[in-house]
Scaffold this active site. Structure first.
Site, short mmCIF file in Angstrom:
data_model
loop_
_atom_site.label_atom_id
_atom_site.label_comp_id
_atom_site.label_asym_id
_atom_site.label_seq_id
_atom_site.Cartn_x
_atom_site.Cartn_y
_atom_site.Cartn_z
N CYS A 65 0.76 -1.23 -0.09
CA CYS A 65 -0.12 0.03 0.14
C CYS A 65 1.11 1.18 0.23
O CYS A 65 2.03 1.08 -0.44
CB CYS A 65 -1.02 -0.10 1.07
SG CYS A 65 -0.13 0.21 2.73
N HIS A 98 12.60 -15.24 13.03
CA HIS A 98 12.31 -15.07 14.49
C HIS A 98 10.80 -15.16 14.62
O HIS A 98 10.37 -15.70 15.68
CB HIS A 98 12.77 -13.77 15.06
CG HIS A 98 14.51 -13.67 15.25
ND1 HIS A 98 14.93 -12.88 15.91
CD2 HIS A 98 15.24 -14.44 14.68
CE1 HIS A 98 16.33 -13.05 15.71
NE2 HIS A 98 16.52 -14.29 15.08
N ARG A 109 5.15 4.12 -1.41
CA ARG A 109 5.36 5.73 -1.30
C ARG A 109 6.59 5.96 -0.60
O ARG A 109 7.11 7.20 -0.50
CB ARG A 109 4.15 6.55 -0.68
CG ARG A 109 2.80 6.50 -1.68
CD ARG A 109 1.66 7.24 -1.02
NE ARG A 109 0.61 6.97 -2.08
CZ ARG A 109 -0.67 7.11 -1.70
NH1 ARG A 109 -0.89 7.26 -0.30
NH2 ARG A 109 -1.61 6.87 -2.41
C1 RB5 Z 1 -4.00 5.33 0.59
O1 RB5 Z 1 -3.97 6.55 0.26
C2 RB5 Z 1 -3.11 4.88 1.61
O2 RB5 Z 1 -3.85 5.54 2.77
C3 RB5 Z 1 -2.89 3.81 1.92
O3 RB5 Z 1 -2.24 3.06 0.79
C4 RB5 Z 1 -1.77 3.18 2.94
O4 RB5 Z 1 -0.78 4.08 2.88
C5 RB5 Z 1 -2.37 2.88 4.38
O5 RB5 Z 1 -1.68 2.78 5.11
#
Ligand code: RB5
Length: 154
Positions: A65, A98, A109
């Protein structure tokens, strides 16, 4: 082994690279989406990966994510799922050795694709050590999970 991979829109850009890395490491993949950068909810994809592990369809999962955090939190609500956000190679293998981790959570990101490749390779190569102290600690996690299962949010 067979590995399920899923992401939300924040992780979509990394998913193909992760799938290719898993295949190049000699493993079979199960692609559980999402398949575009249209916004979706990461718990839905964490659940798909968790279920595939619980059902025995795959041995491990990789969730991607934006930060890796939300997906890991969601996955860790599921019985028998041990997910960790690992953005360094030591944690990527130690989480398995572990903590008996069966899910690697990545934040698309936060990290670049080359580091993601190294993390996936380290995670897949690692095996649970089976050492007494780790078996004992993991058993305590399972016990905690059992004791929490009847608990309801006030
Ligand atoms: C999505 O915008 C973002 O909130 C999700 O990808 C993630 O980073 C959540 O932990």
């Amino acid at each position: 082994m067979k590995v399920a991979v899923a992401c939300d829109h924040g992780g979509f850009i990394l998913k193909e690279i992760v799938l290719e890395t898993v295949r190049n490491a000699g493993h079979e993949t199960m692609d559980l989406g999402t398949d575009s950068s249209d916004p979706v909810d990461y718990p839905d994809f964490a659940e798909k990966v968790g279920r595939a592990i619980q059902n025995g369809e795959v041995e491990r999962g990789i969730l991607i994510c934006g930060s890796g955090v939300g997906a890991a939190i969601a996955a860790n609500k599921m019985r028998g799922i041990h997910a960790g956000v690992c953005h360094d190679t030591y944690s990527a293998h130690q989480s398995v050795e572990h903590d008996d981790a069966n899910v690697l959570a990545l934040g698309a990101r936060i990290i670049g694709s080359e580091l993601a490749v190294e993390l996936v390779r380290a995670f897949l190569k690692a095996r649970f050590s089976g050492e007494d102290r780790h078996v004992r600690r993991v058993a305590k996690i399972s016990d905690l999970e059992r004791r929490e299962s009847g608990w309801e949010v006030p």
